[in-house]
Design a protein around this motif. Structure first.
Motif, PDB file in Angstrom:
ATOM      1  N   LEU A 131      39.936  33.344  42.005  1.00 36.52           N
ATOM      2  CA  LEU A 131      40.202  34.536  41.203  1.00 36.52           C
ATOM      3  C   LEU A 131      40.752  35.671  42.067  1.00 36.52           C
ATOM      4  CD1 LEU A 131      36.964  34.408  39.022  1.00 36.52           C
ATOM      5  CD2 LEU A 131      39.261  33.722  38.333  1.00 36.52           C
ATOM      6  N   HIS A 132      40.216  35.794  43.284  1.00 41.16           N
ATOM      7  CA  HIS A 132      40.750  36.777  44.227  1.00 41.16           C
ATOM      8  C   HIS A 132      42.162  36.383  44.663  1.00 41.16           C
ATOM      9  CE1 HIS A 132      37.026  38.890  44.408  1.00 41.16           C
ATOM     10  NE2 HIS A 132      36.378  37.986  45.108  1.00 41.16           N
ATOM     11  N   THR A 133      42.340  35.095  45.002  1.00 40.30           N
ATOM     12  CA  THR A 133      43.599  34.629  45.600  1.00 40.30           C
ATOM     13  C   THR A 133      44.761  34.677  44.615  1.00 40.30           C
ATOM     14  OG1 THR A 133      42.354  33.182  47.085  1.00 40.30           O
ATOM     15  CG2 THR A 133      44.700  32.704  46.798  1.00 40.30           C
ATOM     16  N   HIS A 134      44.539  34.146  43.397  1.00 38.10           N
ATOM     17  CA  HIS A 134      45.647  33.973  42.460  1.00 38.10           C
ATOM     18  C   HIS A 134      45.772  35.109  41.445  1.00 38.10           C
ATOM     19  CE1 HIS A 134      46.692  29.987  43.899  1.00 38.10           C
ATOM     20  NE2 HIS A 134      45.428  29.615  43.800  1.00 38.10           N
ATOM     21  N   LEU A 135      44.636  35.668  41.016  1.00 35.73           N
ATOM     22  CA  LEU A 135      44.677  36.681  39.964  1.00 35.73           C
ATOM     23  C   LEU A 135      44.417  38.089  40.487  1.00 35.73           C
ATOM     24  CD1 LEU A 135      42.825  34.795  37.065  1.00 35.73           C
ATOM     25  CD2 LEU A 135      45.249  34.773  37.683  1.00 35.73           C
ATOM     26  N   LYS A 136      44.112  38.207  41.790  1.00 34.09           N
ATOM     27  CA  LYS A 136      43.913  39.517  42.439  1.00 34.09           C
ATOM     28  C   LYS A 136      42.810  40.332  41.751  1.00 34.09           C
ATOM     29  CE  LYS A 136      47.422  38.270  44.904  1.00 34.09           C
ATOM     30  NZ  LYS A 136      47.174  37.637  46.223  1.00 34.09           N
ATOM     31  N   MET A 137      41.766  39.672  41.273  1.00 37.59           N
ATOM     32  CA  MET A 137      40.662  40.367  40.629  1.00 37.59           C
ATOM     33  C   MET A 137      39.809  41.095  41.647  1.00 37.59           C
ATOM     34  SD  MET A 137      39.139  37.887  37.660  1.00 37.59           S
ATOM     35  CE  MET A 137      40.050  37.492  36.180  1.00 37.59           C
ATOM     36  N   SER A 138      39.175  42.179  41.213  1.00 38.72           N
ATOM     37  CA  SER A 138      38.202  42.856  42.061  1.00 38.72           C
ATOM     38  C   SER A 138      36.931  42.020  42.144  1.00 38.72           C
ATOM     39  CB  SER A 138      37.867  44.229  41.488  1.00 38.72           C
ATOM     40  OG  SER A 138      37.174  44.081  40.254  1.00 38.72           O
ATOM     41  N   ARG A 139      36.025  42.383  43.047  1.00 40.77           N
ATOM     42  CA  ARG A 139      34.791  41.633  43.225  1.00 40.77           C
ATOM     43  C   ARG A 139      33.975  41.626  41.929  1.00 40.77           C
ATOM     44  NH1 ARG A 139      29.462  42.366  44.593  1.00 40.77           N
ATOM     45  NH2 ARG A 139      28.536  40.715  45.883  1.00 40.77           N
ATOM     46  N   ARG A 140      33.873  42.781  41.277  1.00 44.54           N
ATOM     47  CA  ARG A 140      33.092  42.882  40.046  1.00 44.54           C
ATOM     48  C   ARG A 140      33.721  42.054  38.932  1.00 44.54           C
ATOM     49  NH1 ARG A 140      31.373  48.548  37.011  1.00 44.54           N
ATOM     50  NH2 ARG A 140      30.157  47.574  35.313  1.00 44.54           N
ATOM     51  N   GLU A 141      35.028  42.167  38.775  1.00 47.10           N
ATOM     52  CA  GLU A 141      35.723  41.390  37.741  1.00 47.10           C
ATOM     53  C   GLU A 141      35.580  39.893  37.986  1.00 47.10           C
ATOM     54  OE1 GLU A 141      39.460  44.325  36.560  1.00 47.10           O
ATOM     55  OE2 GLU A 141      39.606  43.019  38.317  1.00 47.10           O
TER      56      GLU A 141
END
Length: 578
Positions: A131-141
């Motif tokens: 989710l961090h790598t591909h969708l650039k989500m924040s930690r909370r998201e």
């Protein structure tokens, strides 16, 4: 399940050939051809919103074909042909482009989740990574999305499980985590490589239903890899059958099951044990093909013999009374609680007979088997063998008795010493127990046993890594036979083998039982296999025997709801309108 119409393909594999460079011999480069041969490559399509099953025995090229799509192959792999994903040739894509594709557009679920998950990171952190790598989500998201994913795949208490480590989860839960990770970025294609092979029938059923539900909800395509046609018949729209690196047959699942054209497909469908009937021997792939060819030539084919009846008055070789095993689990700083893994197990095992032990993962089957041999120290009970209680013997007495009761483990890869040749593996236990007067005599006995389990003399000097899984399991059985045992405990001994090799090992076990009068405690989650080999069956749940009767009686008319649920979960091939 309603078959989907074959629309424009999401992915098209065209004339794929894969070879592995094996170094040089006399200045000539050596290659091992894994996919494609005789000028013929592998070709098939995966339409959008469709499930395609890739089926075949171990070594048929299924996994190599699937891993070629995202190039998860060793560096010595050479690929030729075309793999078109939405019109783009992935064989020409660079490393950066493939990294962006993996997980985002195409995701994978592998056979062994424990080796795929990072053992030192909680599952929540591993779920957040894509989710961090591909969708650039924040930690909370990412954490909120990870919790939602675990809930979607049916994980109990998803918020708490985010903090769990892989070893704290069951096999089915680990596989659910892998599926959640694969779905994190909502891929268009999910590659599921033998995702249910090591799971018991009820968890297998849950995973199949989960994949079918997620495929429908997410409108994705699935490439499902398996060696079991009966299994894929319940999830696939289209089936591709492979053998020795080439496609033998492909078509809609209904046609493949109702009117298979290739002898090999018919053999795959027929060589698996059935819950109905009980032949003396299972026909393996080559037997089926030979019989089919003989029929085509107008030659008579011998009918399969029915299983011989056992001597109901054979002497009892093993009697278990009120066997129990508990483990003490730490709670808090000073506290501990008792976990009752096995409770009040009772049975008698007669010479030449087989006791099948079935149940889900965590039911206590394996713990019971290990406690019989005192590989777990019992909490209470008796195991009477030759008039002596095995659980009360001194170490010296136990050493002498242990040679008469042996165990074959599920994983032949882990149970054989990789540094020993097969000859050393067989000779060592004979030397320890004083069997054979000289080294030459022991070696001759080892060679004889290798022939008995279907391996020729050349195997004597080879190492375990030079053999297939089925051959290694034969070596493990031969090692047990070196000590001339009277009882064998077989702990999931055929569960990791493909259907043809499984049939060979089951036939071998029956032959050895007929020749040597061996008695078996056969532990398995596969009720069809238990039906084939067992005379009596114990059904275990939460450490307790919930039902005990003859194999025919339990499988034909089970009394307990739990047993009925186990039987209902057994894959039975293609079902119309599921």
């Amino acid at each position: 399940m309603t078959p989907q119409p074959m629309s424009e393909p999401l992915l098209s594999i065209q004339d794929l050939r894969v070879a592995f460079r094996m170094g040089q011999l006399d200045g000539v480069a050596q290659r091992s051809q894994a996919v494609g041969r005789d000028g013929q490559g592998v070709s098939f399509d995966i339409p959008e919103h469709c499930s395609v099953a890739l089926v075949g025995e171990s070594g048929s090229g299924k996994s190599v074909t699937a891993m070629s799509i995202v190039n998860l192959l060793p560096d010595n792999a050479e690929r030729q042909g075309r793999i078109l994903y939405r019109g783009r040739d992935l064989l020409q894509a660079g490393a950066a482009a493939l990294r962006a594709l993996r997980g985002r557009e195409i995701a994978c679920v592998f056979q062994d989740p424990m080796s795929s998950l990072n053992p030192v990171l909680p599952v929540g952190r591993q779920l957040c990574e894509p989710l961090h790598t591909h969708l650039k989500m924040s930690r909370r998201e990412a954490l909120q999305r990870a919790e939602a994913l675990l809930a979607e795949v049916g994980m109990p208490e998803p918020k708490r499980r985010l903090q769990a480590y892989p070893h704290e989860l069951s096999g089915g839960q680990q596989q659910r985590v892998m599926i959640a990770m694969a779905l994190a970025c909502e891929p268009k294609l999910l590659i599921a490589d033998e995702p249910t092979t090591a799971l018991d029938v009820t968890i297998q059923r849950q995973i199949l239903e989960l994949l079918a539900k997620l495929k429908s909800e997410h409108q994705m395509s699935v490439l499902f890899i398996s060696h079991d046609l009966g299994l894929v018949g319940e999830i696939a729209d289209h089936v591709v059958v492979m053998r020795e690196g080439i496609v033998r047959e492909q078509g809609p699942v209904a046609r493949i099951f109702s009117a298979p054209k290739d002898d090999y497909t018919r053999a795959l469908l027929a060589c698996r044990p059935s819950l109905e009937g009980n032949p003396a021997r299972l026909m393996v792939i080559d037997d089926h093909i030979a019989a089919s060819q003989a029929t085509a030539r107008g030659e008579a084919v011998a009918a399969r013999a029915e299983a011989r009846s056992k001597d109901a008055a054979a002497p009892v070789v093993l009697e278990v009374k009120s066997l129990a095993k508990s483990f003490w689990l730490r709670t808090g700083v000073f506290g501990k609680r008792e976990f009752k893994a096995v409770q009040n197990v009772n049975f008698q095992l007669r010479r030449g007979h087989t006791l099948g032990v079935v149940g889900e993962s965590g039911s206590g089957k394996t713990t019971m088997g290990l406690t019989l041999l005192r590989l777990h120290e019992p909490t209470s009970g008796e195991v009477l063998f030759d008039g002596k209680n095995l659980l009360a013997l001194t170490d010296r007495e136990r050493q002498a008795m242990r040679r008469r009761i042996q165990i074959v483990f599920q994983n032949p890869y882990a149970s054989l010493n990789p540094r020993f040749t097969i000859g050393q593996t067989l000779v060592e236990p004979m030397a320890i127990h004083g069997i054979g007067a000289t080294l030459a005599e022991r070696e001759q006995r080892a060679r004889t046993l290798l022939e008995k389990v279907g391996l020729d003399g050349r195997a004597f000097g080879k190492y375990p890594h030079e053999f297939s899984g089925g051959q290694r399991q034969r070596v493990a059985i031969a090692r047990c036979l070196t000590l001339e045992p009277e009882v064998l405990v077989l702990d999931e001994a055929v569960s990791a083998l493909d259907v043809s090799v499984q049939a060979q090992v089951l036939n071998l076990l029956k032959d050895l039982q007929d020749d040597l009068g061996l008695a078996y405690v056969f532990i398995s989650h596969d009720l069809a296999v238990v039906r084939f080999i067992s005379d009596e069956v114990l059904v275990m749940k939460d450490g307790v025997v919930v039902e005990q009767a003859s194999a025919q009686q339990i499988l034909a008319a089970p009394r307990e709801e739990y047993t009925k649920r186990l039987l209902a979960a057994v894959p039975r091939g293609y079902r119309v309108a599921v």
